[in-house]
Design a protein around this motif. Structure first.
Motif, short mmCIF file in Angstrom:
data_model
loop_
_atom_site.label_atom_id
_atom_site.label_comp_id
_atom_site.label_asym_id
_atom_site.label_seq_id
_atom_site.Cartn_x
_atom_site.Cartn_y
_atom_site.Cartn_z
N ASP A 180 4.82 53.45 66.86
CA ASP A 180 4.28 52.54 65.85
C ASP A 180 5.40 51.79 65.12
N TYR A 181 6.47 52.49 64.82
CA TYR A 181 7.61 51.86 64.17
C TYR A 181 8.24 50.82 65.09
N ARG A 182 8.41 51.18 66.35
CA ARG A 182 8.98 50.22 67.31
C ARG A 182 8.09 48.99 67.43
N GLN A 183 6.78 49.18 67.40
CA GLN A 183 5.86 48.04 67.45
C GLN A 183 6.05 47.14 66.24
N ARG A 184 6.22 47.74 65.07
CA ARG A 184 6.47 46.94 63.86
C ARG A 184 7.78 46.16 63.97
N LEU A 185 8.79 46.78 64.57
CA LEU A 185 10.06 46.07 64.80
C LEU A 185 9.84 44.87 65.72
N VAL A 186 9.12 45.08 66.79
CA VAL A 186 8.84 43.99 67.74
C VAL A 186 8.08 42.86 67.04
N GLU A 187 7.10 43.22 66.25
CA GLU A 187 6.33 42.20 65.54
C GLU A 187 7.20 41.43 64.56
N ALA A 188 8.12 42.11 63.90
CA ALA A 188 9.03 41.44 62.97
C ALA A 188 9.96 40.48 63.73
N LEU A 189 10.51 40.94 64.85
CA LEU A 189 11.37 40.06 65.65
C LEU A 189 10.59 38.84 66.11
N THR A 190 9.38 39.06 66.60
CA THR A 190 8.55 37.96 67.09
C THR A 190 8.24 36.97 65.98
N ALA A 191 7.87 37.48 64.81
CA ALA A 191 7.55 36.59 63.69
C ALA A 191 8.77 35.77 63.28
N GLY A 192 9.93 36.38 63.24
CA GLY A 192 11.14 35.65 62.88
C GLY A 192 11.48 34.57 63.90
N ILE A 193 11.35 34.91 65.17
CA ILE A 193 11.63 33.94 66.24
C ILE A 193 10.63 32.80 66.19
N ARG A 194 9.37 33.12 66.00
CA ARG A 194 8.35 32.06 65.92
C ARG A 194 8.60 31.13 64.75
N ARG A 195 8.98 31.70 63.61
CA ARG A 195 9.26 30.86 62.44
C ARG A 195 10.47 29.97 62.71
N TYR A 196 11.49 30.51 63.36
CA TYR A 196 12.67 29.70 63.72
C TYR A 196 12.25 28.51 64.59
N PHE A 197 11.47 28.78 65.66
CA PHE A 197 11.09 27.69 66.55
C PHE A 197 10.11 26.72 65.90
N ALA A 198 9.29 27.18 64.96
CA ALA A 198 8.39 26.27 64.26
C ALA A 198 9.18 25.25 63.45
N ARG A 199 10.33 25.68 62.94
CA ARG A 199 11.16 24.78 62.13
C ARG A 199 12.28 24.11 62.92
N ASN A 200 12.56 24.62 64.11
CA ASN A 200 13.65 24.10 64.95
C ASN A 200 13.17 24.05 66.40
N PRO A 201 12.28 23.12 66.73
CA PRO A 201 11.76 23.09 68.10
C PRO A 201 12.89 22.88 69.12
N PRO A 202 12.80 23.56 70.25
CA PRO A 202 13.83 23.37 71.28
C PRO A 202 13.76 21.97 71.86
#
Length: 170
Positions: free
Chosen positions: A141-163
């Protein structure tokens, strides 16, 4: 090279940290440092000096080595800037899951971060040398929360900085 072959827009290297003192704790995010960039850029340029290659849309198949080095330095500086942005977004999300070892994105010369044309971050999820954090990392469960945090951060980065658009084969 794997990231480049996959036409990656971001490279994320995920690790668990360790330290000689078991009380060390927290998550960290690293981007390439300017010092690490210079030596990496020089090696990369030397390997590619006779090859035409596109770096951030800039053709480095130029005859003037000073111009080629300048173009490569500009590409590397942009890569570090984008890596720092991505790292800040990921670090903010990780703070919701784990304590932070450092509250800012750190910079170092890790080899995995040295692609001059692909934003790259190294994430230290926790310290496996800390018994409490080691136990957390063993929890699915903790690892899943880590994955979700990484995913959310990456998504926010790409939302503001499209490739940049690339000619991709589907």
């Amino acid at each position: 090279q794997k990231a480049r072959r996959a036409q990656a827009d971001l490279l994320v290297s995920i690790h668990a940290d360790a330290f000689r003192e078991p009380k060390a704790r927290g998550s960290s995010v690293f981007a390439l440092s300017e010092n690490g960039a210079t030596s990496a850029a020089a090696r990369w340029l030397a390997q590619k000096e006779n090859d035409a290659d596109l770096i951030g849309g800039v053709n480095l198949d130029v005859r003037d080595p000073v111009l080629a080095r300048t173009l490569l330095d500009l590409s590397q500086a942009a890569q570090i800037n984008d890596s720092m942005k991505a790292g800040r977004h990921v670090l903010q999300e990780l703070a919701e899951v784990n304590a932070l070892h450092k509250r800012d994105v750190e910079q170092a010369g890790f080899a995995v971060l040295k692609a001059p044309d692909i934003p790259s971050i190294l994430v230290e999820t926790a310290f496996i040398s800390n018994p409490d954090e080691e136990a957390k990392l063993a929890d699915p469960d903790y690892r899943q929360r880590l994955v979700e945090a990484l995913t959310a951060g990456i998504r926010r980065y790409f939302a503001r900085n499209p490739p940049l658009a690339r000619n991709r084969q589907l």
